[in-house]
Every structure is written in structure tokens, then in C-alpha cells.
Design an enzyme around this catalytic site. Structure first.
Site, PDB file in Angstrom:
ATOM      1  N   ASP A 128       0.849  -1.176   0.000  1.00  0.00           N
ATOM      2  CA  ASP A 128       0.000   0.000   0.000  1.00  0.00           C
ATOM      3  C   ASP A 128       0.899   1.245   0.000  1.00  0.00           C
ATOM      4  O   ASP A 128       2.121   1.148   0.154  1.00  0.00           O
ATOM      5  CB  ASP A 128      -0.954  -0.024   1.213  1.00  0.00           C
ATOM      6  CG  ASP A 128      -2.184   0.837   0.973  1.00  0.00           C
ATOM      7  OD1 ASP A 128      -2.150   1.715   0.085  1.00  0.00           O
ATOM      8  OD2 ASP A 128      -3.196   0.642   1.679  1.00  0.00           O
TER       9      ASP A 128
ATOM     10  N   GLU B 270     -10.440   7.080   4.225  1.00  0.00           N
ATOM     11  CA  GLU B 270      -9.417   6.461   5.079  1.00  0.00           C
ATOM     12  C   GLU B 270      -9.484   7.006   6.513  1.00  0.00           C
ATOM     13  O   GLU B 270     -10.565   7.257   7.037  1.00  0.00           O
ATOM     14  CB  GLU B 270      -8.040   6.617   4.418  1.00  0.00           C
ATOM     15  CG  GLU B 270      -8.047   5.975   3.018  1.00  0.00           C
ATOM     16  CD  GLU B 270      -6.689   5.954   2.353  1.00  0.00           C
ATOM     17  OE1 GLU B 270      -5.690   5.679   3.037  1.00  0.00           O
ATOM     18  OE2 GLU B 270      -6.624   6.173   1.128  1.00  0.00           O
TER      19      GLU B 270
HETATM   20  C1  BGC Z   1      -5.096   3.110   0.319  1.00  0.00           C
HETATM   21  C2  BGC Z   1      -5.311   2.088  -0.757  1.00  0.00           C
HETATM   22  C3  BGC Z   1      -5.157   2.715  -2.110  1.00  0.00           C
HETATM   23  C4  BGC Z   1      -3.831   3.416  -2.220  1.00  0.00           C
HETATM   24  C5  BGC Z   1      -3.629   4.119  -3.536  1.00  0.00           C
HETATM   25  C6  BGC Z   1      -3.840   3.894   0.121  1.00  0.00           C
HETATM   26  O1  BGC Z   1      -3.749   4.956   1.023  1.00  0.00           O
HETATM   27  O2  BGC Z   1      -5.053   2.470   1.575  1.00  0.00           O
HETATM   28  O3  BGC Z   1      -6.576   1.496  -0.620  1.00  0.00           O
HETATM   29  O4  BGC Z   1      -5.289   1.738  -3.108  1.00  0.00           O
HETATM   30  O5  BGC Z   1      -3.723   4.386  -1.188  1.00  0.00           O
HETATM   31  O6  BGC Z   1      -4.379   5.280  -3.645  1.00  0.00           O
HETATM   32  C1  BGC Z   2      -4.075   8.020  -0.555  1.00  0.00           C
HETATM   33  C2  BGC Z   2      -3.991   8.440  -1.954  1.00  0.00           C
HETATM   34  C3  BGC Z   2      -3.937   9.926  -1.962  1.00  0.00           C
HETATM   35  C4  BGC Z   2      -2.792  10.449  -1.116  1.00  0.00           C
HETATM   36  C5  BGC Z   2      -2.862  11.942  -0.998  1.00  0.00           C
HETATM   37  C6  BGC Z   2      -2.847   8.479   0.180  1.00  0.00           C
HETATM   38  O1  BGC Z   2      -2.835   8.027   1.486  1.00  0.00           O
HETATM   39  O2  BGC Z   2      -4.252   6.667  -0.515  1.00  0.00           O
HETATM   40  O3  BGC Z   2      -5.051   7.922  -2.687  1.00  0.00           O
HETATM   41  O4  BGC Z   2      -3.819  10.421  -3.250  1.00  0.00           O
HETATM   42  O5  BGC Z   2      -2.765   9.876   0.149  1.00  0.00           O
HETATM   43  O6  BGC Z   2      -1.690  12.484  -0.452  1.00  0.00           O
END
Ligand code: BGC
Ligand code: BGC
Length: 607
Positions: free
Chosen positions: A271, A466
């Protein structure tokens, strides 16, 4: 030779010709904002991703196709130092191709769990695959197979159910819908997050899941068996720990169970900066992640650093070359299984820039999903609505597509208002189209003077994604938990969870105020709740004559009316137990659980 043998032979032939640097490049996945096409070639990068809310140009399909076309062209250039290996581009298309302007946005998973129909899920995944392909992209980080065991978790809406039964039932259909026969109209699926993401203490995002192994298997591993049976080509490691050990560094879970026992021969992607939590020392974190069994590394910004560290570990013997070869074999195997080497450049693929993107036919599938996801919790006869009724429509979410869509909708954290999600309709617009006498008054003030037969009050949560969606009861959350939204959000505001209680009247008193203002005038209130999880809504329920849970319906808000007016019946059933109080955490089958509405509950008109 069988197809399988032929493919394995091709993998070996490629591997033999690759330098160590090129192998490490294949294992590296930067974010699009931090890498240009020439760097993709220079570092032999295997994959690029778009984070939530990250898009090229004007965010139209043509911009995406042009972007990936440029990455692709760089990746396949051949010279002495560089073997051409086409790049795999990944996105979070988790409820439709939700990053892209004008894409159809489906209800978030929690609503689809209430609909609970594998055949519908398959069609949703098909449409999603075609919209992804319209942008020249090949891979989506979906389905989420989280079994969310605590509604305080900010990602509850990404979960089909609190119970593995429904998640297992839908997992295979979603994967099949995306990957299809791996032909021209397929995309690569990614089952995530392995494993136990939905089981953390207090529902803390990226937290700790404490369970005996038998329970981890029964609750959280079970759905993966179905996704793997359906052929899911990739799996994403989870931020959480299991019994104190982070999944990204968990050799037993990644290598012994997933790849060994379950026979998974695709690749594991980390991740977003997921390995960073393995050790304060980044170099050490890299070694722990690779050696535990992560094959591809989502290292959005610091990919150069990652490459240098991994190279040093191989040179020193800390990471065996066999581990590198295994990871690269897996990545090549997926690329070959998907036919990536035989596909033309993104700009020339049959579905690129296809006119079906955002089409009415695609929207019709989403409308059906909306209708079938609605759950009726209470009805004292206020529903169905009559078309000729004088209807007052109120509440902050009545005419707010951003709120309806929730997080991961064009913007990572979602949006407020009707501008961002193009081609959509709001819940209000659906009511207006059904009832010529309907009046919109978000704060309900029109109730004071007007004559109304009934009111529809649409209320609920603001969008979040999230950890920023976590509801954290301050006294209970374990010390040392990840800050809400850490790893991701830059700048101030970073550490704020969504709320401190699931009691909606506490976190959103404005909603109860509108309901009461109207009810006090003697107008029967139908409340429609737009939210990513069950909430404690006892006073709102008491003040309402009917109560509908719409979850996060997405871009097709108009379809809510098809059910409110009785053109379709309510068929959605709770895939989550509904709590009475914030401290409750009822889950199906728990001893002593006393939910307000049990798992499986949902009323119908019964006609
Ligand atoms: C999330 C994932 C996601 C990835 C890419 C992460 O923060 O936990 O579910 O696929 O970011 O955006
Ligand atoms: C998320 C991404 C997002 C990024 C933004 C990550 O934790 O998963 O999808 O674009 O944070 O900084």
C-alpha cells in the site's frame, strides 16, 4: 506445451535478459505526479499509479489515454541497457472509475452489500472495467474485501459487510467482472487489503487487529479464497498489524499463507508507503518488506530512494537474488496473463476513448444499484410518496452530489456541492422530476409558511476517506495508534478524525434541527440518510414517519426517487447491524449483541 507452460517459459526468457537494475525497476511503482516518461525508461519502472484525486490535464479520458500512452511508449523502448516491458498503470477505481471527470460513480460498497447480488456486482464490475479501459488504464486497486467489524472505522463504506458471508459471496463476481476472460475488455483486479484491515481495535485505520488465527481466517481471510478462485491477479498488503506485527512485513501471512498455502502466483503490491511503518530506518523497512514477500512497492514519491536501498540490499546479500527473481517472475506473469505484451499502445486499444464512457447505458446499471441498495428502516405509511403531493425537500444532502458520492470521488476526500461530479444527478433532482409540486428548501425554512403534505429530509455525513473518516472515542483509542489520516495528507488538519461519536445528533446537530423544525409544523417527515456507515440516529428516527438509508449512492441520486415513489420496491437488507448507542459494537452472531436493527433487516412495501 500448455498455455501455462508457454507463459512460464516466456517469463524465464525475459528474466534471463534483465539486469538487476531492470528487475528492481519492475518492482517499483511511483505516483504519476512524481515521475516523467523518460524516467520510466531510465529506471525501467514496472508500474505507475494515480493516487486518489490525481489526474492528468483536464481529467478527461483523452488526457488519461495520452498520459499512459507516453508512459507505455517509454517502457517498451529497446536498447542494450533496456528490455522493453510494457508498463501497468494502476488506479483506485473502487466505485466506478471514480477519479475521472464524467465517469459513472456507483454506490460505495456498503450499499452494494445491502443489495447483495453477485449478478449485479458482476455487471457493475464490467461497466467499471470498460470505463477504466476508456482512459487507457489497465489495473484497479479493487475489490476491497475488508470485513468491517467496527463502524467507527473511516473505511467502513468500502466494505460490503461486517460478515464474511456477503463479502465472500460478492468477491468472486467482482473479480470476474473486472478480469473477464482477460481479453481486450478486461482489467487487472487487486484484492485488498491483505489482511485483517476491517478488524482493528476501535476501528482505527491502519491499526492493530488482535485475533486468534482461526478467527482471522474465518472473518478476514475467507473472502480472499473466493477472489483467488476467480483468478485475482494481484493482492495489496494492508497497513494494519496482526497480533502486533505489520502485514507489510509479515512473512507468514504474505509468503506462507497467501503464496504458499493458498497458491497465489500473482504479485503482492504494497500500500501507499506501507513499508514505511515497518521500521524507522527506511533501509531496514525496505529489506523487511521485500523479504517478507511484497513484490511491487507503491513508493509514490521516494521511489529513487527505494531503488537505491533495494539495490544496496541485493549487493550486500541482505535481500537474496532469488527473492528478487521471484518477485519479478510474478510481475511478468501477471503482465503476460493479461496479454500486456500483445496489446497495442494505449492510444490504439479498442476501448480507449470509447463513447460508452459515462454513457446512459452505464448510468442505468448504477441507477439499478442505487435502487437496490436502499434500506427502509421505518415506515408509518408516509411512503410511498404520491406524485401529486406537495413535497418539501430539505436537508443539507438533498442537492449535494459531492455528499452523495463520499470519498474517492474525483477528489480523494470527496467534495461538497454539485460541480465536481459531472453528468450526475442529486436526490432532489430525482424528486423534482417525479413530483411537479416539490419545493427545495435545504434548511427547511419553507415549512414555516407553506402548505405541504409531506417532507423528504436528506441528511447525513460529509465525505471522507481512510483515517480521516475515523470516529475516535478519545478515551478508548489505544495510545500510539496511527494519527487519523497520517501517511497521506500534507499540512495542518492532518490529525483530525471525523468525529468523536457515532451519535449523529452530536456530530451533526443541524440535521436533527431541520427534521424537528419540519416535524413541529405537523408535516410528516421522511428522512433519507446519506452516510458511509450505520450511525446512532435514535432521535432522528423518532422524529421521522419513515426512514431510509441511502448509504453513499454515487452519481445517480435520481434513482432514489424510483423507490420513494413506489415505482420499485425496497429490496435492500442491512449487511451491517445497526447500533443503538455509540459504545455498542454489534456484529452478526456476537454473543450479547443487541442491535437496534439486526443484520438482514429491511422493510418493503410488500406489493
Ligand atoms: C489506500 C489504498 C489505495 C492506495 C492508492 C492507500 O492509502 O489504503 O486502498 O489503493 O492508497 O491510492
Ligand atoms: C491516498 C492516496 C492519496 C494520497 C494523498 C494516500 O494516502 O491513498 O489515494 O492520493 O494519500 O496524499
Amino acid at each position: 506445451m500448455t498455455d501455462h507452460e508457454r507463459r512460464e517459459a516466456r517469463v524465464e526468457a525475459l528474466l534471463e535478459r534483465m539486469s538487476l537494475d531492470q528487475k528492481i525497476g519492475q518492482m517499483t511503482q511511483p505516483e504519476r505526479m512524481y515521475i516523467a516518461p523518460d524516467e520510466v525508461k531510465a529506471f525501467a519502472i514496472g508500474s505507475v499509479l494515480s493516487g486518489g484525486g490525481s489526474w492528468p490535464g483536464k481529467n478527461l479520458p483523452a488526457d488519461w489515454v495520452a498520459m499512459n500512452d507516453a508512459y507505455w511508449a517509454a517502457s517498451v523502448q529497446e536498447d542494450e541497457a533496456h528490455l522493453g516491458i510494457p508498463i501497468l498503470y494502476g488506479v483506485d477505481a473502487i466505485h466506478g472509475h471514480n477519479n475521472v471527470r464524467g465517469a459513472v460513480i456507483f454506490p460505495h460498497n456498503i450499499g452494494l452489500g445491502a443489495a447483495n447480488d453477485p449478478e449485479l456486482i458482476r455487471r457493475i464490475a464490467r461497466v467499471t472495467a470498460l470505463e477504466i479501459l476508456a482512459t487507457g488504464v489497465e489495473w484497479t486497486f479493487a475489490p476491497t474485501l475488508a470485513v468491517a467489524r467496527n463502524d467507527h472505522w473511516g473505511r467502513t463504506y468500502e466494505s460490503w459487510s461486517e460478515d464474511p458471508e456477503i463479502v465472500s459471496r460478492l468477491a468472486g463476481a467482482f473479480v470476474e467482472g473486472l478480469q473477464h476472460d482477460l481479453g481486450t475488455d478486461a482489467v487487472v483486479a487487486c484484492a485488498k487489503h491483505w489482511v485483517g484491515d476491517g478488524g482493528t481495535t476501535c476501528g482505527v485505520d491502519q491499526g492493530e487487529t488482535t485475533l486468534p488465527e482461526s478467527e482471522l481466517r474465518r472473518l478476514h481471510i475467507a473472502p480472499y479464497l473466493e477472489a483467488l478462485r476467480a483468478g485475482a491477479l494481484t493482492v495489496m498488503a494492508s497497513y494494519n498489524s496482526w497480533n502486533g506485527e505489520k502485514c507489510h512485513g509479515h512473512r507468514y501471512l504474505l509468503t506462507d499463507v497467501l503464496k504458499g498455502e493458498l497458491g497465489f502466483d500473482g504479485f503482492v503490491v504494497s500500500d501507499w508507503d506501507g513499508i514505511d511503518q515497518l521500521d524507522d530506518n527506511y533501509s531496514e523497512a525496505v529489506a523487511l518488506g521485500v523479504n517478507a514477500g511484497v513484490d511491487m512497492f507503491m513508493v509514490p514519491e521516494k521511489w529513487r530512494h527505494f531503488i537505491a536501498e533495494l539495490r544496496a540490499h541485493v549487493d550486500s546479500g541482505r535481500v537474496p537474488i532469488e527473492r528478487i527473481d521471484d518477485a519479478v517472475r510474478r510481475i511478468l506473469r501477471v503482465k503476460l496473463a493479461y496479454g500486456l505484451f500483445d496489446r497495442p499502445r494505449p492510444a490504439e486499444r479498442p476501448w480507449s476513448n470509447h463513447s460508452s464512457f459515462g454513457s446512459d447505458a452505464h448510468r442505468e446499471v448504477a441507477r439499478e444499484a442505487v435502487r437496490r441498495s436502499l434500506v427502509l428502516l421505518k415506515n408509518d405509511g408516509a411512503l410511498p410518496l404520491r406524485r401529486e403531493a406537495r413535497i418539501l425537500v430539505a436537508g443539507k444532502s438533498a442537492h449535494n452530489v459531492g455528499f452523495q458520492c463520499g470519498g474517492f470521488s474525483v477528489d480523494w476526500q470527496g467534495s461538497d456541492g454539485n460541480q465536481r461530479v459531472e453528468g450526475s444527478s442529486s436526490i432532489w433532482e430525482g424528486i423534482r422530476d417525479h413530483a411537479f409540486q416539490a419545493v427545495l428548501s435545504p434548511d427547511g425554512s419553507a415549512a414555516d409558511g407553506g402548505n405541504f403534505d409531506v417532507a423528504v429530509v436528506v441528511v447525513g455525513e460529509r465525505p471522507y476517506a481512510e483515517g480521516l473518516g475515523d470516529v475516535r472515542r478519545s478515551k478508548e483509542v489505544p495510545r500510539g495508534s496511527m494519527a487519523a489520516g497520517a501517511a497521506g495528507v500534507p499540512g495542518p488538519g492532518k490529525l483530525q478524525p471525523y468525529a468523536a461519536t457515532l451519535e449523529h445528533a452530536v456530530s451533526h446537530p443541524e440535521d436533527l434541527a431541520v427534521i424537528q423544525r419540519i416535524a413541529d409544523r405537523g408535516i410528516p417527515v421522511v428522512t433519507v440518510l446519506v452516510s458511509g456507515r450505520p450511525l446512532v440516529v435514535n432521535p432522528e428516527l423518532d422524529a421521522s414517519r419513515a426512514f431510509v438509508v441511502a448509504w453513499l449512492p454515487g452519481s445517480e441520486g435520481c434513482a432514489v426517487s424510483d423507490v420513494l415513489f413506489g415505482d420499485h420496491d425496497f429490496t435492500g437488507r442491512l449487511s451491517f447491524s445497526w447500533p443503538r448507542a455509540d459504545a455498542d459494537n454489534p456484529n452478526r452472531g456476537d454473543a450479547g449483541a443487541d442491535p437496534l436493527f439486526p443484520y438482514g433487516f429491511g422493510l418493503s412495501y410488500g406489493r
